[in-house]
Write an enzyme that holds these catalytic residues in place. Structure first.
Site, PDB file in Angstrom:
ATOM      1  N   TYR A  87      49.955  37.997  56.777  1.00 13.93           N
ATOM      2  CA  TYR A  87      49.476  37.094  57.835  1.00 13.93           C
ATOM      3  C   TYR A  87      49.955  35.660  57.656  1.00 13.93           C
ATOM      4  O   TYR A  87      50.647  35.100  58.514  1.00 13.93           O
ATOM      5  CB  TYR A  87      47.952  37.178  57.832  1.00 13.93           C
ATOM      6  CG  TYR A  87      47.225  36.191  58.697  1.00 13.93           C
ATOM      7  CD1 TYR A  87      46.098  35.531  58.226  1.00 13.93           C
ATOM      8  CD2 TYR A  87      47.636  35.921  59.999  1.00 13.93           C
ATOM      9  CE1 TYR A  87      45.404  34.634  59.021  1.00 13.93           C
ATOM     10  CE2 TYR A  87      46.940  35.026  60.808  1.00 13.93           C
ATOM     11  CZ  TYR A  87      45.821  34.379  60.300  1.00 13.93           C
ATOM     12  OH  TYR A  87      45.130  33.485  61.083  1.00 13.93           O
ATOM     13  N   ASP A  99      57.469  42.247  49.884  1.00  8.95           N
ATOM     14  CA  ASP A  99      56.097  42.710  50.118  1.00  8.95           C
ATOM     15  C   ASP A  99      55.952  44.135  49.587  1.00  8.95           C
ATOM     16  O   ASP A  99      56.929  44.885  49.530  1.00  8.95           O
ATOM     17  CB  ASP A  99      55.765  42.669  51.630  1.00  8.95           C
ATOM     18  CG  ASP A  99      54.264  42.471  51.877  1.00  8.95           C
ATOM     19  OD1 ASP A  99      53.890  41.422  52.420  1.00  8.95           O
ATOM     20  OD2 ASP A  99      53.484  43.358  51.477  1.00  8.95           O
ATOM     21  N   ASN A 149      48.658  44.986  52.102  1.00  8.59           N
ATOM     22  CA  ASN A 149      47.782  44.517  53.179  1.00  8.59           C
ATOM     23  C   ASN A 149      48.607  44.130  54.407  1.00  8.59           C
ATOM     24  O   ASN A 149      48.330  43.143  55.095  1.00  8.59           O
ATOM     25  CB  ASN A 149      46.919  43.328  52.724  1.00  8.59           C
ATOM     26  CG  ASN A 149      45.780  43.039  53.696  1.00  8.59           C
ATOM     27  OD1 ASN A 149      45.355  43.939  54.439  1.00  8.59           O
ATOM     28  ND2 ASN A 149      45.315  41.805  53.736  1.00  8.59           N
ATOM     29  N   SER A 182      43.383  28.615  46.701  1.00 13.97           N
ATOM     30  CA  SER A 182      42.186  28.803  47.510  1.00 13.97           C
ATOM     31  C   SER A 182      41.085  27.832  47.107  1.00 13.97           C
ATOM     32  O   SER A 182      40.956  27.470  45.940  1.00 13.97           O
ATOM     33  CB  SER A 182      41.683  30.239  47.322  1.00 13.97           C
ATOM     34  OG  SER A 182      40.374  30.357  47.807  1.00 13.97           O
ATOM     35  N   TYR A 209      37.960  37.327  42.694  1.00 12.15           N
ATOM     36  CA  TYR A 209      39.145  36.814  43.411  1.00 12.15           C
ATOM     37  C   TYR A 209      39.353  35.346  43.056  1.00 12.15           C
ATOM     38  O   TYR A 209      40.465  34.929  42.715  1.00 12.15           O
ATOM     39  CB  TYR A 209      38.947  36.963  44.925  1.00 12.15           C
ATOM     40  CG  TYR A 209      39.871  36.091  45.736  1.00 12.15           C
ATOM     41  CD1 TYR A 209      39.409  34.915  46.307  1.00 12.15           C
ATOM     42  CD2 TYR A 209      41.203  36.427  45.906  1.00 12.15           C
ATOM     43  CE1 TYR A 209      40.250  34.096  47.042  1.00 12.15           C
ATOM     44  CE2 TYR A 209      42.055  35.612  46.631  1.00 12.15           C
ATOM     45  CZ  TYR A 209      41.570  34.448  47.204  1.00 12.15           C
ATOM     46  OH  TYR A 209      42.416  33.635  47.918  1.00 12.15           O
ATOM     47  N   LYS A 233      42.619  33.130  41.136  1.00 10.60           N
ATOM     48  CA  LYS A 233      43.290  31.916  41.634  1.00 10.60           C
ATOM     49  C   LYS A 233      43.178  30.789  40.595  1.00 10.60           C
ATOM     50  O   LYS A 233      44.143  30.065  40.339  1.00 10.60           O
ATOM     51  CB  LYS A 233      42.695  31.481  42.979  1.00 10.60           C
ATOM     52  CG  LYS A 233      43.055  32.391  44.130  1.00 10.60           C
ATOM     53  CD  LYS A 233      44.571  32.434  44.385  1.00 10.60           C
ATOM     54  CE  LYS A 233      44.951  33.383  45.498  1.00 10.60           C
ATOM     55  NZ  LYS A 233      46.402  33.445  45.739  1.00 10.60           N
ATOM     56  N   PHE A 258      41.350  26.713  53.009  1.00 10.49           N
ATOM     57  CA  PHE A 258      39.967  26.983  53.369  1.00 10.49           C
ATOM     58  C   PHE A 258      39.997  28.255  54.203  1.00 10.49           C
ATOM     59  O   PHE A 258      40.367  29.312  53.641  1.00 10.49           O
ATOM     60  CB  PHE A 258      39.350  25.729  53.988  1.00 10.49           C
ATOM     61  CG  PHE A 258      39.029  24.767  52.864  1.00 10.49           C
ATOM     62  CD1 PHE A 258      40.038  24.126  52.149  1.00 10.49           C
ATOM     63  CD2 PHE A 258      37.718  24.576  52.463  1.00 10.49           C
ATOM     64  CE1 PHE A 258      39.749  23.303  51.067  1.00 10.49           C
ATOM     65  CE2 PHE A 258      37.418  23.738  51.379  1.00 10.49           C
ATOM     66  CZ  PHE A 258      38.435  23.114  50.688  1.00 10.49           C
ATOM     67  N   ASN A 282      37.472  39.577  56.581  1.00 15.91           N
ATOM     68  CA  ASN A 282      37.244  38.206  57.058  1.00 15.91           C
ATOM     69  C   ASN A 282      36.610  38.193  58.452  1.00 15.91           C
ATOM     70  O   ASN A 282      36.766  39.120  59.241  1.00 15.91           O
ATOM     71  CB  ASN A 282      38.559  37.422  57.073  1.00 15.91           C
ATOM     72  CG  ASN A 282      39.127  37.209  55.679  1.00 15.91           C
ATOM     73  OD1 ASN A 282      40.255  37.531  55.409  1.00 15.91           O
ATOM     74  ND2 ASN A 282      38.327  36.658  54.781  1.00 15.91           N
ATOM     75  N   LEU A 283      35.954  37.074  58.728  1.00 15.40           N
ATOM     76  CA  LEU A 283      35.158  36.960  59.947  1.00 15.40           C
ATOM     77  C   LEU A 283      35.970  37.060  61.231  1.00 15.40           C
ATOM     78  O   LEU A 283      35.672  37.882  62.101  1.00 15.40           O
ATOM     79  CB  LEU A 283      34.409  35.613  59.928  1.00 15.40           C
ATOM     80  CG  LEU A 283      33.517  35.315  61.146  1.00 15.40           C
ATOM     81  CD1 LEU A 283      32.361  36.309  61.233  1.00 15.40           C
ATOM     82  CD2 LEU A 283      33.003  33.879  61.105  1.00 15.40           C
TER      83      LEU A 283
END
Ligand code: WQD
Length: 356
Positions: free
Chosen positions: A16, A36, A40, A136, A161, A165, A190, A211-212
């Site tokens: 993404y 890659d 994902n 992150s 996670y 990082k 973020f 994720n949302l």
């Protein structure tokens, strides 16, 4: 153009964030070699580019070199990298689900930490000296003050996670101290959301989105029944968690500015920048904004809190503005509009039949 004659290695290149950055890097005439392992992202037909990259080639008229490589397979990684001379590496390739990292703790360590170690080792062998890292805000742990700034203490991340990082950032900080020829820029994200305004590329996580925003978009397009909101008992105005959402195209611009800066001849050492918008928005704010953009109702139910979540995370953006000449310009409405354009045009993501 700044990128003319320069070659960038992009790990996680079919994913993404990477794909949106590649569009912007191609705009600046950089040559792109992407890797890659499709952990994902959607694989293409045998011997062909993944759909996310083939669509970028169609969109830009430029060619991307691609290798299917797992960063944990050092010899394949060395073999692919050895075919090129790189001016800089942008390292996106990692597992990134906060919640999933509780379930697969050590898999996150082996993938994110060992993969990064292999990459840094081959970078050293090939005398590549410039590195931009997809880090992150989770490295800050539970905020001691808000808005966060880059000199907030690197706390105790609230998820495995986050620890991967933090550990990898420390590896780079150590390298930058012992080898003054190296230059690292750490970009602490973020909440990147949205899609390229054309709707040709976008966010398409494999399986159930963690994720949302992608989850909401899949509810809106009818792939998911309803959203689970992880807690409405947080110490926030409406009881749901607050995050700093940033349009993925703004984030991509930030990466281009970071690459241009790290490639400046005088740049060495390590610098970290928060890439954020400086606004805190709640889960319910996002639901309402997406309903407005899509014209679809997003049914939801309140579920229990999710491990690893914190009440509020948002950042000041002064340092990136001052030193990267970068600030986020796009609004939450832009993010929701562009996410909906992508999702409504591609109900099944990249698996949607190619437009004839
Ligand atoms: C946002 C809010 C959830 C899903 C992300 C990345 C992470 C890092 C930081 C880059 C939280 C709530 C979510 C759902 C919900 N970025 N939520 N229902 O956890 O802030 O982490 O940004 O490295 O890699 O993952 O983002 O989108 O998962 O959650 O209520 O189905 O939405 O509780 O408050 P998060 P998110």
């Amino acid at each position: 153009m700044k990128g003319s004659g320069k070659t960038i290695l992009v790990t996680g290149g079919a994913g993404y964030i990477a794909t949106h950055c590649i569009v912007k890097l191609l705009d600046q005439d950089y040559d792109i070699v992407a890797l890659d392992n499709f952990s994902n992202s959607v694989r293409g037909p045998p011997g062909e580019l993944p759909p996310s990259l083939s669509r970028i080639q169609e969109m830009t008229g430029k060619t991307i070199t691609f290798y299917e490589v797992d960063l944990c397979d050092k010899s394949s990684l060395r073999n692919a990298m050895g075919k090129h001379l790189f001016d800089c590496i942008i390292h996106f390739g990692a597992f990134k689900s906060v919640s999933n990292s509780f379930v697969q703790y050590l898999k996150y360590y082996s993938n994110n930490v060992v993969g990064t170690c292999n990459l840094l080792e081959i970078m050293n062998e090939m005398k590549i000296e410039k590195f931009v890292y997809s880090s992150s805000c989770t490295v800050y742990g539970v905020p001691q003050f808000l808005p966060l700034t880059e000199n907030h203490p690197l706390g105790t991340p609230t998820s495995p996670y986050g620890f991967t990082k933090l550990v990898t950032e420390e590896m780079m900080r150590g390298l930058s101290i012992f080898n003054k020829d190296l230059g690292f820029i750490l970009l602490r994200y973020f909440n990147p959301v949205g899609a390229h305004p054309s709707g040709i590329i976008g966010e398409d996580p494999l399986g159930v989105p963690g994720n949302l925003m992608p989850f909401i978009a899949q509810v809106a397009v009818g792939r998911r029944e309803k959203l689970q909101i992880f807690g409405q008992d947080w110490p926030t105005p409406d009881g749901t968690c607050i995050r700093d959402y940033i349009h993925v195209m703004d984030l991509a611009e930030g990466h281009v500015n970071a690459v241009n800066k790290v490639l400046e001849s005088g740049f060495s050492g390590l610098k970290a920048y928060n890439l954020a918008r400086g606004n805190g928005e709640s889960v319910l704010d996002i639901v309402r904004a997406f309903e407005k953009a899509s014209g679809k109702r997003i049914p939801y139910e309140i579920a229990k809190r999710r491990p690893g979540d914190v009440a509020q995370l948002f950042s000041a953006c002064d340092l990136a503005k001052e030193e990267l000449d970068w600030e986020a310009k796009l609004t939450l409405d832009d993010m929701c509009r562009d996410m909906w354009t992508w999702q409504s045009q591609n109900p099944k993501g990249y698996l949607t039949l190619k437009k004839d």
